[in-house]
Design an enzyme around this catalytic site. Sequence first.
Site, PDB file in Angstrom:
ATOM      1  N   SER A 104       0.839  -1.201   0.000  1.00  0.00           N
ATOM      2  CA  SER A 104       0.000   0.000   0.000  1.00  0.00           C
ATOM      3  C   SER A 104       0.875   1.252   0.000  1.00  0.00           C
ATOM      4  O   SER A 104       1.690   1.429  -0.904  1.00  0.00           O
ATOM      5  CB  SER A 104      -0.964  -0.052   1.194  1.00  0.00           C
ATOM      6  OG  SER A 104      -1.977   0.912   1.070  1.00  0.00           O
ATOM      7  N   ASP A 245      -9.022  -6.269  -4.318  1.00  0.00           N
ATOM      8  CA  ASP A 245      -8.638  -5.145  -3.461  1.00  0.00           C
ATOM      9  C   ASP A 245      -9.568  -3.953  -3.696  1.00  0.00           C
ATOM     10  O   ASP A 245      -9.610  -3.406  -4.798  1.00  0.00           O
ATOM     11  CB  ASP A 245      -7.193  -4.733  -3.769  1.00  0.00           C
ATOM     12  CG  ASP A 245      -6.620  -3.751  -2.771  1.00  0.00           C
ATOM     13  OD1 ASP A 245      -7.403  -3.111  -2.038  1.00  0.00           O
ATOM     14  OD2 ASP A 245      -5.390  -3.622  -2.715  1.00  0.00           O
ATOM     15  N   HIS A 273      -7.035  -6.280   0.201  1.00  0.00           N
ATOM     16  CA  HIS A 273      -6.042  -5.386   0.796  1.00  0.00           C
ATOM     17  C   HIS A 273      -5.600  -5.871   2.177  1.00  0.00           C
ATOM     18  O   HIS A 273      -4.658  -5.336   2.743  1.00  0.00           O
ATOM     19  CB  HIS A 273      -6.622  -3.971   0.913  1.00  0.00           C
ATOM     20  CG  HIS A 273      -5.583  -2.881   0.936  1.00  0.00           C
ATOM     21  ND1 HIS A 273      -4.879  -2.518  -0.184  1.00  0.00           N
ATOM     22  CD2 HIS A 273      -5.121  -2.090   1.938  1.00  0.00           C
ATOM     23  CE1 HIS A 273      -4.038  -1.532   0.117  1.00  0.00           C
ATOM     24  NE2 HIS A 273      -4.152  -1.268   1.392  1.00  0.00           N
TER      25      HIS A 273
END
Length: 293
Positions: A104, A245, A273
């Site tokens: 991320s 995600d 995620h």
Amino acid sequence: MTTPVETTVTVAPGVRLWTERRGDPRAPALLLVMGASEPGLSWPDPLVDRLAAHHQVIRYDHRDTGASTRVFDEAPYPLAELAEDAVRVLDALDVDRAHVLGLSMGGILTQLLLADHPDRLRTASLWSTFAMSTTPLRHDDGATTPVEELPGPDEELIGWLSGLTPRPDLEAELDQRVEKWRRMNPGPLPLDAADFRTREERIIAHSGRWDDSWAHALADQSGLLRTDQLAANTVPTLVIEAPADPVVPPVHARHLDQVVGATRLVTIPGLGHAPVRRALDPIADAVLAHTLA
């Protein structure tokens, strides 16, 4: 497996970061760079242990997370400073070059390392992250899509996340954190709520508090683009696509694979995620195949 070694390192005046090293200290280092507002303990232990069978794995708390110094309110910093912190962690631990895995926001920071400090990286792995480039996405039919037109995070999820506030008691806070991870994992891979609850209990005990900092969301995000440098990258780079995600739509993995030089794309079916247990072995397999090649 060697006993994990914890220490704190100074990366700037008045700023100390918690670090942990796990695995053979003689093995090539692998630095884990976590996402926004998440401490190093958000990397699941089973994943760290798999990687530490072949590497000296280093995880750390960004400033304003975990057991590291909270400094943003008194001394705001740009987001790019967190990439420099990663280099300072390597310096403090006497690591000349490392494999780097970023998730991320950690993937954004890893791209900055590729662009600004390629001599410090053996390989890079980018998991669920946006590209720091203005190059448009090229489609199979020859058409292109400007970066600013690529889909962003799920609006319903972002709306829910923006309403998060510290809960008045620990149990309510843990409920909220597990729900956050559940919403970040809407795909077919199951989320073990008890596993994530235990992980968050450990993080809160490690941090000594459960009020998350918004520092990384508020930090200045200017000056992050590295179009030319990433296109010229020669550091072997793995791009991990997460098809489920809701934070970083999977089209961004294809974009990264196009705009960053020396990349290879791998898809983990069902991955969202959240680093759920069922995904950890496929992720470790992909990363190790890359770092040990």
